[in-house]
Design a protein around this motif. Structure first.
Motif, PDB file in Angstrom:
ATOM      1  N   ILE A 212       0.853  -1.202   0.000  1.00  0.00           N
ATOM      2  CA  ILE A 212       0.000   0.000   0.000  1.00  0.00           C
ATOM      3  C   ILE A 212       0.884   1.245   0.000  1.00  0.00           C
ATOM      4  O   ILE A 212       1.726   1.413   0.890  1.00  0.00           O
ATOM      5  N   ALA A 213       0.717   2.088  -1.019  1.00  0.00           N
ATOM      6  CA  ALA A 213       1.469   3.355  -1.075  1.00  0.00           C
ATOM      7  C   ALA A 213       0.701   4.382  -0.244  1.00  0.00           C
ATOM      8  O   ALA A 213      -0.473   4.648  -0.501  1.00  0.00           O
ATOM      9  N   LEU A 214       1.376   4.938   0.761  1.00  0.00           N
ATOM     10  CA  LEU A 214       0.691   5.885   1.650  1.00  0.00           C
ATOM     11  C   LEU A 214       0.852   7.315   1.151  1.00  0.00           C
ATOM     12  O   LEU A 214       1.925   7.679   0.662  1.00  0.00           O
ATOM     13  N   PRO A 215      -0.187   8.117   1.266  1.00  0.00           N
ATOM     14  CA  PRO A 215      -0.074   9.495   0.787  1.00  0.00           C
ATOM     15  C   PRO A 215       0.637  10.372   1.821  1.00  0.00           C
ATOM     16  O   PRO A 215       0.706  10.033   3.001  1.00  0.00           O
ATOM     17  N   GLY A 216       1.122  11.487   1.369  1.00  0.00           N
ATOM     18  CA  GLY A 216       1.681  12.494   2.274  1.00  0.00           C
ATOM     19  C   GLY A 216       2.966  12.054   2.944  1.00  0.00           C
ATOM     20  O   GLY A 216       3.619  11.117   2.519  1.00  0.00           O
ATOM     21  N   LEU A 222       1.138   1.997  12.138  1.00  0.00           N
ATOM     22  CA  LEU A 222      -0.269   2.167  11.756  1.00  0.00           C
ATOM     23  C   LEU A 222      -1.077   0.919  12.085  1.00  0.00           C
ATOM     24  O   LEU A 222      -0.538  -0.194  12.093  1.00  0.00           O
ATOM     25  N   ASP A 223      -2.360   1.128  12.336  1.00  0.00           N
ATOM     26  CA  ASP A 223      -3.275  -0.004  12.523  1.00  0.00           C
ATOM     27  C   ASP A 223      -3.887  -0.334  11.171  1.00  0.00           C
ATOM     28  O   ASP A 223      -4.406   0.559  10.487  1.00  0.00           O
ATOM     29  N   VAL A 224      -3.825  -1.597  10.806  1.00  0.00           N
ATOM     30  CA  VAL A 224      -4.374  -2.009   9.512  1.00  0.00           C
ATOM     31  C   VAL A 224      -5.396  -3.112   9.743  1.00  0.00           C
ATOM     32  O   VAL A 224      -5.117  -4.084  10.467  1.00  0.00           O
ATOM     33  N   MET A 225      -6.582  -2.941   9.161  1.00  0.00           N
ATOM     34  CA  MET A 225      -7.622  -3.974   9.283  1.00  0.00           C
ATOM     35  C   MET A 225      -8.138  -4.328   7.898  1.00  0.00           C
ATOM     36  O   MET A 225      -8.279  -3.460   7.040  1.00  0.00           O
ATOM     37  N   LEU A 226      -8.409  -5.615   7.714  1.00  0.00           N
ATOM     38  CA  LEU A 226      -9.034  -6.050   6.472  1.00  0.00           C
ATOM     39  C   LEU A 226     -10.506  -6.313   6.762  1.00  0.00           C
ATOM     40  O   LEU A 226     -10.839  -7.118   7.634  1.00  0.00           O
ATOM     41  N   ARG A 262     -13.711 -14.433   0.682  1.00  0.00           N
ATOM     42  CA  ARG A 262     -14.618 -14.942  -0.352  1.00  0.00           C
ATOM     43  C   ARG A 262     -14.673 -13.948  -1.512  1.00  0.00           C
ATOM     44  O   ARG A 262     -14.063 -12.893  -1.426  1.00  0.00           O
ATOM     45  N   SER A 263     -15.429 -14.272  -2.540  1.00  0.00           N
ATOM     46  CA  SER A 263     -15.594 -13.334  -3.659  1.00  0.00           C
ATOM     47  C   SER A 263     -16.440 -12.159  -3.160  1.00  0.00           C
ATOM     48  O   SER A 263     -17.617 -12.321  -2.850  1.00  0.00           O
ATOM     49  N   ASP A 264     -15.818 -11.009  -3.053  1.00  0.00           N
ATOM     50  CA  ASP A 264     -16.530  -9.844  -2.503  1.00  0.00           C
ATOM     51  C   ASP A 264     -15.642  -8.605  -2.646  1.00  0.00           C
ATOM     52  O   ASP A 264     -14.505  -8.700  -3.114  1.00  0.00           O
ATOM     53  N   VAL A 265     -16.158  -7.480  -2.195  1.00  0.00           N
ATOM     54  CA  VAL A 265     -15.339  -6.264  -2.148  1.00  0.00           C
ATOM     55  C   VAL A 265     -14.796  -6.117  -0.721  1.00  0.00           C
ATOM     56  O   VAL A 265     -15.554  -6.230   0.243  1.00  0.00           O
ATOM     57  N   TYR A 266     -13.495  -5.911  -0.625  1.00  0.00           N
ATOM     58  CA  TYR A 266     -12.839  -5.780   0.679  1.00  0.00           C
ATOM     59  C   TYR A 266     -12.147  -4.423   0.778  1.00  0.00           C
ATOM     60  O   TYR A 266     -11.908  -3.765  -0.235  1.00  0.00           O
ATOM     61  N   SER A 267     -11.796  -4.069   2.009  1.00  0.00           N
ATOM     62  CA  SER A 267     -11.056  -2.822   2.242  1.00  0.00           C
ATOM     63  C   SER A 267      -9.964  -3.051   3.263  1.00  0.00           C
ATOM     64  O   SER A 267     -10.207  -3.712   4.277  1.00  0.00           O
ATOM     65  N   PHE A 268      -8.777  -2.507   2.991  1.00  0.00           N
ATOM     66  CA  PHE A 268      -7.793  -2.385   4.042  1.00  0.00           C
ATOM     67  C   PHE A 268      -8.023  -1.012   4.674  1.00  0.00           C
ATOM     68  O   PHE A 268      -7.943   0.013   3.974  1.00  0.00           O
ATOM     69  N   VAL A 269      -8.341  -0.997   5.958  1.00  0.00           N
ATOM     70  CA  VAL A 269      -8.584   0.274   6.644  1.00  0.00           C
ATOM     71  C   VAL A 269      -7.310   0.624   7.418  1.00  0.00           C
ATOM     72  O   VAL A 269      -6.883  -0.120   8.304  1.00  0.00           O
ATOM     73  N   VAL A 270      -6.677   1.735   7.017  1.00  0.00           N
ATOM     74  CA  VAL A 270      -5.423   2.140   7.635  1.00  0.00           C
ATOM     75  C   VAL A 270      -5.704   3.335   8.541  1.00  0.00           C
ATOM     76  O   VAL A 270      -6.252   4.344   8.091  1.00  0.00           O
ATOM     77  N   SER A 271      -5.344   3.208   9.794  1.00  0.00           N
ATOM     78  CA  SER A 271      -5.619   4.304  10.733  1.00  0.00           C
ATOM     79  C   SER A 271      -4.473   4.446  11.725  1.00  0.00           C
ATOM     80  O   SER A 271      -3.606   3.570  11.822  1.00  0.00           O
ATOM     81  N   SER A 272      -4.488   5.556  12.417  1.00  0.00           N
ATOM     82  CA  SER A 272      -3.480   5.785  13.444  1.00  0.00           C
ATOM     83  C   SER A 272      -4.028   6.742  14.485  1.00  0.00           C
ATOM     84  O   SER A 272      -4.758   7.682  14.152  1.00  0.00           O
ATOM     85  N   SER A 273      -3.662   6.494  15.720  1.00  0.00           N
ATOM     86  CA  SER A 273      -4.107   7.407  16.779  1.00  0.00           C
ATOM     87  C   SER A 273      -3.142   8.584  16.918  1.00  0.00           C
ATOM     88  O   SER A 273      -3.385   9.523  17.658  1.00  0.00           O
ATOM     89  N   LEU A 274      -2.033   8.512  16.163  1.00  0.00           N
ATOM     90  CA  LEU A 274      -1.045   9.591  16.250  1.00  0.00           C
ATOM     91  C   LEU A 274      -1.619  10.877  15.660  1.00  0.00           C
ATOM     92  O   LEU A 274      -2.357  10.817  14.670  1.00  0.00           O
ATOM     93  N   PRO A 275      -1.267  12.029  16.244  1.00  0.00           N
ATOM     94  CA  PRO A 275      -1.814  13.281  15.699  1.00  0.00           C
ATOM     95  C   PRO A 275      -1.279  13.524  14.281  1.00  0.00           C
ATOM     96  O   PRO A 275      -0.153  13.162  13.980  1.00  0.00           O
ATOM     97  N   PHE A 277      -2.382  12.238  11.432  1.00  0.00           N
ATOM     98  CA  PHE A 277      -2.644  11.220  10.396  1.00  0.00           C
ATOM     99  C   PHE A 277      -3.978  11.474   9.700  1.00  0.00           C
ATOM    100  O   PHE A 277      -4.151  11.166   8.534  1.00  0.00           O
ATOM    101  N   GLY A 278      -4.907  12.045  10.447  1.00  0.00           N
ATOM    102  CA  GLY A 278      -6.215  12.337   9.858  1.00  0.00           C
ATOM    103  C   GLY A 278      -7.146  11.147   9.993  1.00  0.00           C
ATOM    104  O   GLY A 278      -6.934  10.256  10.826  1.00  0.00           O
ATOM    105  N   ARG A 279      -8.187  11.129   9.134  1.00  0.00           N
ATOM    106  CA  ARG A 279      -9.212  10.091   9.244  1.00  0.00           C
ATOM    107  C   ARG A 279      -8.686   8.776   8.672  1.00  0.00           C
ATOM    108  O   ARG A 279      -7.763   8.781   7.844  1.00  0.00           O
ATOM    109  N   PRO A 280      -9.280   7.651   9.092  1.00  0.00           N
ATOM    110  CA  PRO A 280      -8.845   6.355   8.543  1.00  0.00           C
ATOM    111  C   PRO A 280      -8.996   6.342   7.021  1.00  0.00           C
ATOM    112  O   PRO A 280      -9.923   6.947   6.482  1.00  0.00           O
ATOM    113  N   LYS A 281      -8.085   5.655   6.360  1.00  0.00           N
ATOM    114  CA  LYS A 281      -8.130   5.579   4.892  1.00  0.00           C
ATOM    115  C   LYS A 281      -8.532   4.173   4.468  1.00  0.00           C
ATOM    116  O   LYS A 281      -8.019   3.200   5.007  1.00  0.00           O
ATOM    117  N   HIS A 282      -9.449   4.116   3.528  1.00  0.00           N
ATOM    118  CA  HIS A 282      -9.954   2.818   3.053  1.00  0.00           C
ATOM    119  C   HIS A 282      -9.377   2.522   1.672  1.00  0.00           C
ATOM    120  O   HIS A 282      -9.574   3.303   0.747  1.00  0.00           O
TER     121      HIS A 282
END
Lengths: 291, 189
Positions: A212-216, A222-226, A262-275, A277-282
């Motif tokens: 995953i290429a991170l912006p900025g 980081l916390d990453v959830m699938l 399974r066959s579906d649409v998924y998201s990696f949700v990238v977030s951080s509690s550090l000041p 970072f902004g809102r979680p990115k999907h």
């Protein structure tokens, strides 16, 4: 620190090393670039502009010397130049089949465009026409024969290529069957939800190699959830530290098991509690399970 | 010819001390380290230095030495930047006697297989760009000569001006570069 943004011309002079002897101006601009985040993207775009001008041959001799002797010294910039070339090559290749055909046709015509040099057309019109007809016939025969030879050669090459690619495909199936690569460069806020990346998971696959290429600017761990679409329960979660290149580009490189996907649409949700970072990115992507 | 400058890397001990100086919180220290590293390596690259990473490591070595001597600095980035400037001055003095040889042709990757791989990765990464970005990069490279200039002018008008287009192209190229590098690494592993 906030200050007036300097003009692109001055930044260009700075990047070409022409301010190194103007101590006060150089110090001021270096300081602003280091401490003013708004300026850094502009500086990067001026850098790319110089590379474009270099590739287009639009630099005057003095600028060309500055680019050779100063600007292109860091390997990071050489790599940028190489990539810019690669990109151009790619887009030029897209038009190449047409150009190549046209060139071949033109050069064929030129090769066969034979005319007697010192014969006056008015005196030998009939002979000339006959000669032209004969020539045209000969040229036609040579051309057809050439095409047939080329066709036979291409067919042989194609057969070899097919054989080779079958072998390569078999080898690569063995090597890569257990991994599926997934590169994600745009989060949901920037991408088009109708055209998200797609991967096919074969029964032999065991893990998904994710990049995953991170912006900025580079963040901390980081916390990453699938997550599957519409599901609250994460399929997978991790706490990861991004890989940061010397030029500051940050990426998350990791792999996740395919179990439970399974066959579906998924998201990696990238977030951080550090000041900052902004809102979680999907980062959305579509999965199809191959039968 | 100047003596060959041996490349060295930061020791784990020095790195640890540097992080602790930045913050007692590990996560904040790592984040601050990355911010300082990005800014200072960019500074060295802007100054035409051939090994920005090496100069950054030198900077940190010096800073660690100062920190160990008990000095207190409230703004780590500002202090590191001051040290980095001195490191750059020193590097400039050493660099002056080195003859610069620059071969433009050498940018082409000598191994045709890697080059081919790069093109395949690029093709793949282009398809992964958001459609709007893909459209821009395709249009940006379309045509030749005068046609290309006109096409870019029209494109710039469409996105809000020449500088907006430049910055957007800069971002798209950066994303592509990251994607291609990752793709090649994967294919070589």
């Amino acid at each position: 620190m906030k200050s007036d943004v300097p003009d692109r011309g001055l930044v260009r002079e700075y990047l070409l090393g022409r301010l190194d002897h103007k101590t006060e101006l150089e110090e001021q601009l270096s300081h602003e670039i280091c401490f003013n985040d708004d300026l850094s993207q502009m500086v990067e775009s001026v850098e790319e502009e110089i590379i474009e001008d270099f590739l287009d041959g639009r630099l005057d001799p003095a600028d060309k010397d500055a680019v050779d002797g100063y600007f292109l010294q860091p390997p990071e910039r050489k790599e940028k130049l190489r990539f810019a070339r690669l990109l151009r090559h790619h887009f030029e290749q897209r038009h190449d089949p047409v150009n190549t055909r046209r060139e071949t046709f033109d050069s064929t015509n030129a090769r066969f465009d034979y005319r007697p040099a010192n014969i006056g057309r008015s005196h030998f019109r009939t002979y000339g026409e006959l000669a032209a007809l004969l020539l045209l016939t000969v040229v036609g025969l040579i051309y057809i024969s050439g095409i047939r030879k080329n066709q036979a050669r291409l067919e042989r090459q194609l057969a070899q290529e097919r054989e080779q690619s079958t072998t390569v495909a078999k080898e690569s199936q063995v090597a890569q069957a257990s991994m599926v690569a997934l590169t994600l460069v745009s989060d949901r806020s920037r991408g088009d939800s109708t055209q998200i990346p797609h991967i096919e998971i074969r029964p032999s696959a065991q893990r998904i190699a994710v990049d995953i290429a991170l912006p900025g600017r580079s963040p901390g761990p980081l916390d990453v959830m699938l997550e599957a679409r519409g599901k609250n329960q994460p399929v997978w979660a991790g706490h990861l530290l991004p890989v940061v290149s010397a030029s500051g580009d940050a990426r998350l490189v990791f792999d996740v098991p395919v179990q439970g996907i399974r066959s579906d649409v998924y998201s990696f949700v990238v977030s951080s509690s550090l000041p900052g970072f902004g809102r979680p990115k999907h980062y959305d992507f579509r999965v199809t399970l191959a039968q | 010819m100047a003596a060959h400058h041996e490349k060295r890397s930061l020791t784990p001990e020095a790195f640890g001390k540097f992080l602790r100086w930045l913050s007692v919180d590990d996560e904040l220290a790592v984040r601050e380290y990355q911010r300082i590293r990005t800014k200072l390596t960019r500074f060295f690259i802007h100054k035409g230095c051939t090994d920005a990473d090496d100069l950054f490591d030198k900077t940190v070595d010096i800073v660690v030495g100062k920190v160990e001597s008990g000095a207190q600095y409230s703004n780590p980035l500002a202090y590191c930047y001051g040290v980095a400037r001195n490191v750059w001055y020193e590097d400039t003095r050493e660099r002056k006697t080195v003859a610069i040889e620059f071969d433009v042709v050498s940018f082409e990757h000598p191994d045709p297989k890697v080059r081919e791989q790069e093109l395949q990765c690029l093709e793949r990464c282009l398809t992964q760009l958001p459609p709007g970005d893909r459209e821009i990069i395709v249009q940006y490279h379309a045509g030749q000569g005068r046609d290309r200039i006109e096409a870019r002018r029209a494109l710039a008008l469409g996105v809000g001006g020449t500088n907006v287009l430049r910055i957007r192209m800069c971002r798209i190229r950066k994303e592509l570069r990251i994607c291609v590098v990752a793709c090649i690494k994967r294919s070589l592993n």
